[in-house]
Design a protein around this motif. Structure first.
Motif, PDB file in Angstrom:
ATOM      1  N   ALA A  21       0.819  -1.218   0.000  1.00  0.00           N
ATOM      2  CA  ALA A  21       0.000   0.000   0.000  1.00  0.00           C
ATOM      3  C   ALA A  21       0.855   1.271   0.000  1.00  0.00           C
ATOM      4  O   ALA A  21       0.615   2.194  -0.779  1.00  0.00           O
ATOM      5  CB  ALA A  21      -0.923  -0.023   1.216  1.00  0.00           C
ATOM      6  N   VAL A  22       1.834   1.305   0.867  1.00  0.00           N
ATOM      7  CA  VAL A  22       2.653   2.522   0.960  1.00  0.00           C
ATOM      8  C   VAL A  22       3.608   2.550  -0.225  1.00  0.00           C
ATOM      9  O   VAL A  22       4.442   1.662  -0.378  1.00  0.00           O
ATOM     10  CB  VAL A  22       3.477   2.510   2.265  1.00  0.00           C
ATOM     11  N   GLY A  23       3.455   3.541  -1.078  1.00  0.00           N
ATOM     12  CA  GLY A  23       4.310   3.579  -2.257  1.00  0.00           C
ATOM     13  C   GLY A  23       4.386   4.975  -2.826  1.00  0.00           C
ATOM     14  O   GLY A  23       4.132   5.962  -2.131  1.00  0.00           O
ATOM     15  N   LEU A  24       4.723   5.035  -4.110  1.00  0.00           N
ATOM     16  CA  LEU A  24       4.796   6.344  -4.761  1.00  0.00           C
ATOM     17  C   LEU A  24       3.458   7.055  -4.631  1.00  0.00           C
ATOM     18  O   LEU A  24       3.386   8.276  -4.611  1.00  0.00           O
ATOM     19  CB  LEU A  24       5.109   6.159  -6.239  1.00  0.00           C
ATOM     20  N   ASN A  26       1.652   7.381  -2.112  1.00  0.00           N
ATOM     21  CA  ASN A  26       1.581   8.182  -0.887  1.00  0.00           C
ATOM     22  C   ASN A  26       2.474   9.404  -0.963  1.00  0.00           C
ATOM     23  O   ASN A  26       2.087  10.495  -0.572  1.00  0.00           O
ATOM     24  CB  ASN A  26       2.039   7.371   0.316  1.00  0.00           C
ATOM     25  N   TYR A 103       4.855   2.001 -13.304  1.00  0.00           N
ATOM     26  CA  TYR A 103       5.321   2.299 -11.939  1.00  0.00           C
ATOM     27  C   TYR A 103       6.854   2.264 -11.890  1.00  0.00           C
ATOM     28  O   TYR A 103       7.487   3.073 -11.214  1.00  0.00           O
ATOM     29  CB  TYR A 103       4.757   1.220 -11.016  1.00  0.00           C
ATOM     30  N   TYR A 222      -5.909   3.587  -5.343  1.00  0.00           N
ATOM     31  CA  TYR A 222      -4.522   3.474  -5.777  1.00  0.00           C
ATOM     32  C   TYR A 222      -3.617   3.283  -4.577  1.00  0.00           C
ATOM     33  O   TYR A 222      -2.774   2.394  -4.522  1.00  0.00           O
ATOM     34  CB  TYR A 222      -4.143   4.745  -6.537  1.00  0.00           C
ATOM     35  N   LEU A 224      -4.263   2.300  -1.538  1.00  0.00           N
ATOM     36  CA  LEU A 224      -4.435   1.080  -0.742  1.00  0.00           C
ATOM     37  C   LEU A 224      -4.195  -0.182  -1.576  1.00  0.00           C
ATOM     38  O   LEU A 224      -4.419  -1.293  -1.107  1.00  0.00           O
ATOM     39  CB  LEU A 224      -5.842   1.043  -0.134  1.00  0.00           C
ATOM     40  N   MET A 228      -6.407  -4.767  -7.649  1.00  0.00           N
ATOM     41  CA  MET A 228      -5.366  -5.168  -8.588  1.00  0.00           C
ATOM     42  C   MET A 228      -4.924  -6.598  -8.345  1.00  0.00           C
ATOM     43  O   MET A 228      -3.924  -7.051  -8.871  1.00  0.00           O
ATOM     44  CB  MET A 228      -4.110  -4.272  -8.423  1.00  0.00           C
ATOM     45  N   CYS A 230      -3.446  -7.595  -5.904  1.00  0.00           N
ATOM     46  CA  CYS A 230      -2.231  -7.666  -5.066  1.00  0.00           C
ATOM     47  C   CYS A 230      -2.574  -8.143  -3.660  1.00  0.00           C
ATOM     48  O   CYS A 230      -1.971  -9.083  -3.138  1.00  0.00           O
ATOM     49  CB  CYS A 230      -1.573  -6.298  -4.959  1.00  0.00           C
ATOM     50  N   SER A 322       6.023  -1.688  -3.129  1.00  0.00           N
ATOM     51  CA  SER A 322       4.771  -1.736  -3.899  1.00  0.00           C
ATOM     52  C   SER A 322       4.968  -2.486  -5.212  1.00  0.00           C
ATOM     53  O   SER A 322       4.120  -3.289  -5.610  1.00  0.00           O
ATOM     54  CB  SER A 322       4.277  -0.335  -4.226  1.00  0.00           C
ATOM     55  N   SER A 325       4.691  -6.134  -4.871  1.00  0.00           N
ATOM     56  CA  SER A 325       3.356  -6.732  -4.781  1.00  0.00           C
ATOM     57  C   SER A 325       2.685  -6.783  -6.151  1.00  0.00           C
ATOM     58  O   SER A 325       1.937  -7.721  -6.449  1.00  0.00           O
ATOM     59  CB  SER A 325       2.491  -5.980  -3.770  1.00  0.00           C
ATOM     60  N   LEU A 326       2.932  -5.773  -6.985  1.00  0.00           N
ATOM     61  CA  LEU A 326       2.356  -5.805  -8.335  1.00  0.00           C
ATOM     62  C   LEU A 326       2.956  -6.980  -9.108  1.00  0.00           C
ATOM     63  O   LEU A 326       2.257  -7.722  -9.809  1.00  0.00           O
ATOM     64  CB  LEU A 326       2.676  -4.492  -9.063  1.00  0.00           C
ATOM     65  N   MET A 390      -9.671   0.706 -11.490  1.00  0.00           N
ATOM     66  CA  MET A 390      -9.659   0.403 -10.052  1.00  0.00           C
ATOM     67  C   MET A 390     -11.030   0.600  -9.398  1.00  0.00           C
ATOM     68  O   MET A 390     -11.524  -0.300  -8.722  1.00  0.00           O
ATOM     69  CB  MET A 390      -8.612   1.230  -9.341  1.00  0.00           C
TER      70      MET A 390
HETATM   71  N1  PHE Z   1      -0.419   1.413  -3.459  1.00  0.00           N
HETATM   72  C1  PHE Z   1       0.728   1.680  -4.248  1.00  0.00           C
HETATM   73  C2  PHE Z   1       1.169   3.110  -3.982  1.00  0.00           C
HETATM   74  O1  PHE Z   1       0.604   3.793  -3.184  1.00  0.00           O
HETATM   75  C3  PHE Z   1       0.523   1.468  -5.712  1.00  0.00           C
HETATM   76  C4  PHE Z   1      -0.114   0.184  -6.041  1.00  0.00           C
HETATM   77  C5  PHE Z   1      -1.340   0.176  -6.675  1.00  0.00           C
HETATM   78  C6  PHE Z   1       0.473  -0.997  -5.678  1.00  0.00           C
HETATM   79  C7  PHE Z   1      -1.999  -1.010  -6.949  1.00  0.00           C
HETATM   80  C8  PHE Z   1      -0.151  -2.188  -5.926  1.00  0.00           C
HETATM   81  C9  PHE Z   1      -1.409  -2.175  -6.560  1.00  0.00           C
HETATM   82  O2  PHE Z   1       2.083   3.577  -4.594  1.00  0.00           O
END
Ligand code: PHE
Length: 449
Positions: A21-24, A26, A103, A222, A224, A228, A230, A322, A325-326, A390
């Motif tokens: 969840a925590v990624g670009l 955020n 990504y 996006y 969370l 997807m 994940c 992140s 997980s994708l 999404m």
């Molecule tokens: N949640 C990730 C982010 O905040 C992006 C992401 C989206 C990852 C969908 C996995 C699935 O950057």
């Protein structure tokens, strides 16, 4: 059933899911959305979206994943054999693949900025817009960074769940939380920061319209990592005693905390310089921020060096967990559907996503003029996935768990056989049966017409 790996500890699985969840989203996307959505009002709408829509959808994904112990496509096929629902599984894995490929482009940029900052070449540049455009449109630098980043992801996913994803998440996530805390403290001590807080703390609801609300829902999905496949895939590695509701709350809370802290790092810094606009588009962290670091810490070079290097390290770590997980969402399918060894499945996904990723990378340079519906490949992938696929996928996940799956099964998964969160079940069912589909549907229709 074939023997599948599982997470070995509760902490490990929460950190892995929070890592997804925590990624670009955020640190890079959320501040940009807050900037263009008008600040505090957007944050409030966003929080509502997380609580009323995000958490129920996340629990629904967990239920499907844990109950079937399979990748997202097989999960739908097992629960509703021969029916159209399987298409949602296909769509989510497909979109995970598409998101992965763009990504890694931005992730590659973060890697470049991290190295530039670490070797002392970021500070004191004359023109950061030029620097970013020159880099992003260069024919092979960004391609190299994209592929290098993908190699990092590959190495971790190829090692599997316990010794790859879980082990790295347990190291990377605490590092990320530590860095973000240091940055918040630094940012609070900047001169002129209070103007930034005002923007973040005093809501102005006149800026809200349905498009802004749709953006907030899209951003919540996006951020969370919803719809997807994940989290559904990660949940397929949960054990039978994992508490789904508690896990969903912990993951959403951590994710929201990092998003909110990120805007509190970025905006006070941005506002401490009157020349900079809050709404600076996607360039915010790559163009505006290096300039902000320069001006804010120009007279304290060591502090500037530390702040900017830590910031890009934060961004890279967040992107890494992140992207993992994708990648895993797609790899789990390839591995199970074609009965391949993990190493081979991972390699197939890495190579194909890298090729598409290179296409996206080049859409900032040599392939800039190649547009569809007036958007470059990169823009198209970003907007279609977060604004259309999404939210729609979220509706399908909820309808499936709310109306198609046997209620007895849903109850057993939600409460771990009647042991936990029993009283929340009715609320959950009401949210996923009515509130989420109707709310997203309405916002969606309003947002696109
Ligand atoms: N949640 C990730 C982010 O905040 C992006 C992401 C989206 C990852 C969908 C996995 C699935 O950057």
């Amino acid at each position: 059933m074939e023997s599948r790996e599982q997470f070995s500890s509760k902490l490990g699985l929460v950190l892995a899911a929070a890592g997804s969840a925590v990624g670009l989203g955020n640190v890079w996307r959320f501040p940009t959305e807050v900037g263009s959505g008008g600040g505090a009002a957007f944050i409030l709408v966003y929080l509502l979206c997380v609580a009323l829509v995000g958490v129920p959808v996340m629990i629904s994904e967990f239920i499907i994943g844990r109950h079937t112990h399979a990748n997202a496509i097989t999960a739908f096929s097992r629960l509703a054999p021969g029916r159209l629902w399987r298409l949602e599984g296909v769509a989510s894995v497909f979109v995970a693949f598409i998101i992965l490929s763009y990504y890694i482009v931005v992730s590659g940029w973060t890697l470049f900025y991290l190295v530039q900052s670490a070797v002392g070449r970021l500070a004191g540049q004359e023109d950061y817009v030029r620097m970013h455009t020159d880099f992003a449109s260069h024919p092979w630098y960004p391609v190299f960074c994209t592929v290098a980043f993908m190699c990092l992801v590959h190495v971790i996913v190829a090692r599997g769940i316990q010794s790859g994803i879980e082990r790295f998440s347990k190291v990377l996530m605490p590092m990320l939380l530590l860095i973000i805390s240091i940055l918040v403290i630094c940012s609070f001590s900047m001169p002129g920061a209070s103007q930034g807080w005002r923007f973040l703390l005093h809501p102005d609801f006149s800026t809200l319209d349905t498009h802004v609300v749709l953006s907030a829902v899209g951003q919540a999905f996006y951020s969370l990592s919803l719809a997807m496949g994940c989290l559904c895939t990660y949940a397929s590695y949960f054990t039978s005693d994992t508490r789904l509701v508690k896990t969903a709350f912990s993951v959403s809370l951590l994710d929201t905390l990092v998003a909110v802290l990120s805007v509190f790092i970025i905006f006070p810094a941005v506002f401490s310089l009157s020349a900079v606009e809050a709404d600076s588009g996607p360039g915010l962290v790559f163009v505006t921020l290096p300039g902000v670091f320069d001006m804010a810490f120009g007279h304290l070079p060591l502090l500037e060096y530390l702040f900017s290097t830590l910031f890009y390290l934060l961004l890279s770590l967040a992107a890494l967990t992140s992207a993992i997980s994708l990648h895993e969402s797609v790899t789990a399918y390839v591995l199970e559907a074609f009965r391949l060894p993990r190493r081979v499945a991972t390699l197939l996904v890495t190579v194909s996503a890298s090729l598409l990723g290179v296409g996206c990378t080049l859409s900032f340079g040599p392939m800039k003029s190649f547009t569809l519906f007036g958007k470059t490949l990169f823009e198209l992938f970003d907007s279609v996935s977060s604004l259309v696929i999404m939210p729609l996928g979220g509706i399908v996940f909820c309808l499936f768990v709310g109306w198609v799956m046997e209620r007895r099964v849903v109850f057993a998964e939600f409460t771990n056989g009647g042991r936990h969160a029993v009283r929340l079940f009715r609320i959950f069912l009401f949210l996923i049966r009515y509130v989420v589909p109707v709310a997203i549907g309405l916002i969606f229709i309003n947002g696109i017409v």
